[in-house]
Design a protein around this motif. Structure first.
Motif, PDB file in Angstrom:
ATOM      1  N   LYS A  46       0.831  -1.206   0.000  1.00 51.04           N
ATOM      2  CA  LYS A  46       0.000   0.000   0.000  1.00 51.04           C
ATOM      3  C   LYS A  46       0.866   1.256   0.000  1.00 51.04           C
ATOM      4  CE  LYS A  46      -3.708   2.223   2.588  1.00 51.04           C
ATOM      5  NZ  LYS A  46      -4.587   2.143   3.753  1.00 51.04           N
ATOM      6  N   ARG A  47       1.956   1.264   0.786  1.00 49.15           N
ATOM      7  CA  ARG A  47       2.858   2.422   0.831  1.00 49.15           C
ATOM      8  C   ARG A  47       3.533   2.645  -0.521  1.00 49.15           C
ATOM      9  NH1 ARG A  47       4.196   4.529   5.787  1.00 49.15           N
ATOM     10  NH2 ARG A  47       6.228   5.172   5.002  1.00 49.15           N
ATOM     11  N   VAL A  50       1.085   4.277  -2.887  1.00 48.46           N
ATOM     12  CA  VAL A  50       0.939   5.715  -2.618  1.00 48.46           C
ATOM     13  C   VAL A  50       2.056   6.486  -3.320  1.00 48.46           C
ATOM     14  CG1 VAL A  50       1.109   7.485  -0.800  1.00 48.46           C
ATOM     15  CG2 VAL A  50      -0.344   5.472  -0.466  1.00 48.46           C
ATOM     16  N   ASN A  53       1.518   6.384  -7.140  1.00 46.40           N
ATOM     17  CA  ASN A  53       0.398   7.222  -7.568  1.00 46.40           C
ATOM     18  C   ASN A  53       0.759   8.706  -7.617  1.00 46.40           C
ATOM     19  OD1 ASN A  53      -1.216   4.967  -7.836  1.00 46.40           O
ATOM     20  ND2 ASN A  53      -2.246   5.250  -5.872  1.00 46.40           N
ATOM     21  N   ARG A  54       1.749   9.125  -6.835  1.00 46.83           N
ATOM     22  CA  ARG A  54       2.167  10.535  -6.840  1.00 46.83           C
ATOM     23  C   ARG A  54       2.956  10.904  -8.089  1.00 46.83           C
ATOM     24  NH1 ARG A  54       3.848  10.382  -1.209  1.00 46.83           N
ATOM     25  NH2 ARG A  54       5.963  10.053  -1.965  1.00 46.83           N
TER      26      ARG A  54
END
Length: 172
Positions: A46-47, A50, A53-54
């Motif tokens: 999940k990290r 993130v 996605n940035r």
């Protein structure tokens, strides 16, 4: 113009990665992301998502969990490299039982030989409580030694706290 090596240090969720990404984006050089994380579990996955996605499609993305030299040596002066992060790189080596002194020496050689400026992100682990178990204390010590070495070799060192930079060495 970016210095040849910028070291960005901060605690977990301090904003250090976003800060480092912005250094690269604002440099007007072609951004290169060198990810060191190995996905161990759902939380790490999940990290990583993130972080992915940035980044927009302007980033060239590479993954290297151990040997960063092939990616770093293949760069050129029109690029700027973000290594995110030294802590995950160290974790991979510790988990695999690598000779840490040898791995650190090879990392420093790769950084010195990279023709592009490099921004390297790392976690500050020494400001919390003393860990209860020997393995965690040993990792904290190894991370501290790595951070000291990277900061010593960097032209610029920045600590990020609550998303705010504190320049420790050099200039932005």
């Amino acid at each position: 113009m970016l210095p040849s090596m910028t070291f960005v240090l901060g605690g977990a969720a301090s904003g250090k990665s976003v800060f480092a990404e912005n250094i690269i984006i604002n440099s007007a050089l072609t951004p290169v992301y060198l990810a060191t994380a190995r996905v161990w579990d759902a939380e790490i996955k999940k990290r990583v998502q993130v972080h992915q996605n940035r980044r927009t499609s302007v980033w060239a993305n590479f993954e290297a969990t151990h040997d960063l030299a092939p990616v770093l040596s293949d760069r050129h002066k029109g690029e700027a490299v973000l290594i995110d992060c030294a802590t995950m790189w160290l974790t991979n080596h510790v988990m695999d039982g690598t000779d840490l002194a040898q791995a650190q020496s090879e990392l420093l050689q790769a950084l010195a030989g990279c023709p592009a400026p490099v921004v390297i992100v790392s976690n500050e682990l020494g400001q919390g409580i003393v860990p209860a178990d020997a393995d965690t204390r040993a990792f904290r010590e190894a991370q501290g030694r790595l951070n000291i070495t990277l900061a010593a070799h960097a032209d610029t060192a920045i600590q990020v706290v609550a998303g705010l930079p504190n320049v420790l060495k050099g200039a932005l």
